[in-house]
Design a protein around this motif. Structure first.
Motif, PDB file in Angstrom:
ATOM      1  N   GLN A   3      20.174  48.334  21.731  1.00 48.89           N
ATOM      2  CA  GLN A   3      20.352  47.207  22.653  1.00 48.89           C
ATOM      3  C   GLN A   3      19.118  46.329  22.613  1.00 48.89           C
ATOM      4  O   GLN A   3      17.992  46.838  22.571  1.00 48.89           O
ATOM      5  N   TYR A  94      18.369  33.778  20.462  1.00 47.82           N
ATOM      6  CA  TYR A  94      18.865  35.137  20.309  1.00 47.82           C
ATOM      7  C   TYR A  94      17.925  35.978  19.460  1.00 47.82           C
ATOM      8  O   TYR A  94      17.429  35.522  18.426  1.00 47.82           O
ATOM      9  N   TRP A 113      22.569  42.214  18.138  1.00 47.90           N
ATOM     10  CA  TRP A 113      22.189  40.936  18.744  1.00 47.90           C
ATOM     11  C   TRP A 113      21.989  41.089  20.241  1.00 47.90           C
ATOM     12  O   TRP A 113      22.695  41.871  20.885  1.00 47.90           O
ATOM     13  N   GLN A 115      21.735  39.139  24.133  1.00 55.02           N
ATOM     14  CA  GLN A 115      22.607  38.222  24.861  1.00 55.02           C
ATOM     15  C   GLN A 115      22.065  36.795  24.881  1.00 55.02           C
ATOM     16  O   GLN A 115      22.802  35.867  25.218  1.00 55.02           O
TER      17      GLN A 115
END
Length: 123
Positions: A3, A94, A113, A115
């Motif tokens: 994440q 990003y 990726w 958010q």
């Protein structure tokens, strides 16, 4: 699972600076990271990337020495120092991570990726 969480965006006047941060959780060792951006109504653009150990950095042609990408392996983080900002830099920025040690400007190279964080530059 990896994440990515970006931070540091905001509103800044033209000529100002911002420093974006991206912290990764999960397995991030020996992986390249990058920043992309997407302005309203436009396609996503490559901003910069950095190799797994920070030894190699690459930039999009529009950067022209204004931005610097760096990383801190101990913190699983990548940074984007942006100077001399113009309204054309307004976009969502990003963070991305690739499953390889070196990666460049193709968004297909990246597997994870964040958010995004909003950057608005006023004139």
């Amino acid at each position: 699972q990896v994440q990515l969480v970006e931070s540091g965006g905001g509103l800044v006047q033209a000529g100002g600076s911002l420093r974006l941060s991206c912290t990764a959780s999960g397995r991030t060792r020996r992986r390249a990271m990058a920043w992309f951006r997407q302005a309203p109504g436009k396609e996503r653009d490559y901003v910069a990337s950095i190799s797994w150990n920070g030894g190699n950095t690459y930039y999009g042609s529009f950067v022209k020495g204004r931005f610097t990408i760096s990383r801190d392996g101990a913190k699983n983080s990548v940074y984007l120092q942006m100077n001399s900002l113009t309204p054309e830099d307004t976009a969502v920025y990003y963070c991305a991570l690739a499953d390889v040690e070196f990666a460049f400007g193709g968004d297909y190279e990246y597997d994870y990726w964040g958010q995004g964080t909003h950057v608005t530059v006023s004139s």
